[in-house]
Scaffold this motif. Sequence first.
Motif, PDB file in Angstrom:
ATOM      1  N   UNK A  57       0.841  -1.207   0.000  1.00  0.00           N
ATOM      2  CA  UNK A  57       0.000   0.000   0.000  1.00  0.00           C
ATOM      3  C   UNK A  57       0.875   1.256   0.000  1.00  0.00           C
ATOM      4  N   UNK A  58       1.885   1.260   0.867  1.00  0.00           N
ATOM      5  CA  UNK A  58       2.785   2.419   0.910  1.00  0.00           C
ATOM      6  C   UNK A  58       3.427   2.653  -0.445  1.00  0.00           C
ATOM      7  N   UNK A  59       3.907   1.551  -1.029  1.00  0.00           N
ATOM      8  CA  UNK A  59       4.612   1.665  -2.306  1.00  0.00           C
ATOM      9  C   UNK A  59       3.690   2.163  -3.402  1.00  0.00           C
ATOM     10  N   UNK A  60       2.483   1.576  -3.465  1.00  0.00           N
ATOM     11  CA  UNK A  60       1.577   1.935  -4.558  1.00  0.00           C
ATOM     12  C   UNK A  60       1.027   3.352  -4.403  1.00  0.00           C
ATOM     13  N   UNK A  61       0.613   3.692  -3.179  1.00  0.00           N
ATOM     14  CA  UNK A  61       0.064   5.043  -2.991  1.00  0.00           C
ATOM     15  C   UNK A  61       1.182   6.072  -3.203  1.00  0.00           C
ATOM     16  N   UNK A  62       2.345   5.793  -2.618  1.00  0.00           N
ATOM     17  CA  UNK A  62       3.484   6.717  -2.770  1.00  0.00           C
ATOM     18  C   UNK A  62       3.897   6.842  -4.230  1.00  0.00           C
TER      19      UNK A  62
END
Length: 423
Positions: A57-62
């Motif tokens: 989630x962090x990677x995709x949203x970021x």
Amino acid sequence: MKLPLHWRMLIALVAAVVAGVLFGDSEAFLQACGMVGALFLNALKMLIVPLILAALMNGLIGGAEQGGLGKLGALTFGFYVGTGLLAILTGLAWANLLTPGIVNGLPAAPLLGLSGDANAIVAQVQEKGTQDLWDVILRLIPTNPIGAAATGDMLGLVTFGLLFGWALSQLPGNLRDTQAAFWKGVYEAMVRIAALVMRAAPIGVFAIVTGTVAKTGIAALQPLAVFMLAVVAGLLTHAFVILPLVLKLVARVPAYGLHRAMTPALLTAFSTSSSNATLPLTMDCIENKAKVPRRVSGFVLPIGANVNTDGSALYECVAAIFIAQAYGLHLSFGAQFTVVALALITAIGVAGIPSASLVAITVILSAIGLPLEGVGLILAVDRVLDMCRTALNVLGDASATVVVARLSGEDGVLDQPALKSTG
Ligand code: ASP
């Protein structure tokens, strides 16, 4: 002064080999080691599902916030396929060079003497799930994401995580921000638990390796020495020649800087034989030592830990060729090509857990028409080789992260200034 973690782990490793040889026949000692080792592994496994989801989630949203998701994805998968293929071809070359399945010009199967026992073990491996290609594809889309998480079906979980993360990145302003903050919090909390668990790593490593040495023994390894040599030579070539070349030429970072930064993770991979269990440490090393920003590591690592398995792909190839040689089968170019293609595809389905490659090898063996009992040949040495290939799996993931970060213009990776043109 406190000794760095990787030194403490290395000492634990050596002490474990000594203890395994000296006290290998003490029932009580082995039982105690078994319990401590299982506790350590449980603690690592406990982190996997929340860590993978939160990191994705962090990677995709970021990634989406910085507008680079498409490029990041294309780079990542291009790298996985390219290095996977290089790994397999390296394995193929070593297997043809050392011909581990031929002893004094004769197929080694009789020498290796398959006992009834081996058949029983093979049946076990088969029972574990002779997954065919279709099965691997089918598992890409789980019917129930919670079920996938609960049963450790990482391939399904990663697909769902990718879809969910992508969907989140498409949400309007505050809906997305709430989720972004939530997953960031989950991630930070998991990282703190991971740090706690890692303090116990040297003890865990000692307990696990002592048990392995006591069980496998050292004499049992002899008949398969050349096979082991072919695998290890292949793994070393990939780790110390091919990946450094890729890092140097494509990412333009010092060829061995990443190896140094990843040492604690590589040793953990080596002792746990599980790239999933190693993930917390891989992330820690890649972010804090190799200085890859979370935008990239959060995207590349969780996927890589389940999909990018250079070591396993190489191992599958050498094992299939070895078994074919041992049965006296001369593989045509076409058959060797089939082995390579299947190793590439099935390696995607190899879970980041101990011995997962054995199942993939059965797929390849049946595809080229070899009896599955061939797997019995390699079981005795599988654990040791599993340790080695898992370390390469983790190094491959770390390399992917560095290459993708550099090609997407990140600054400070392995203390290097950003590449000038990012294409
Ligand atoms: N043990 C390997 C890993 O965790 C998978 C395998 O090749 O068996 O990466």
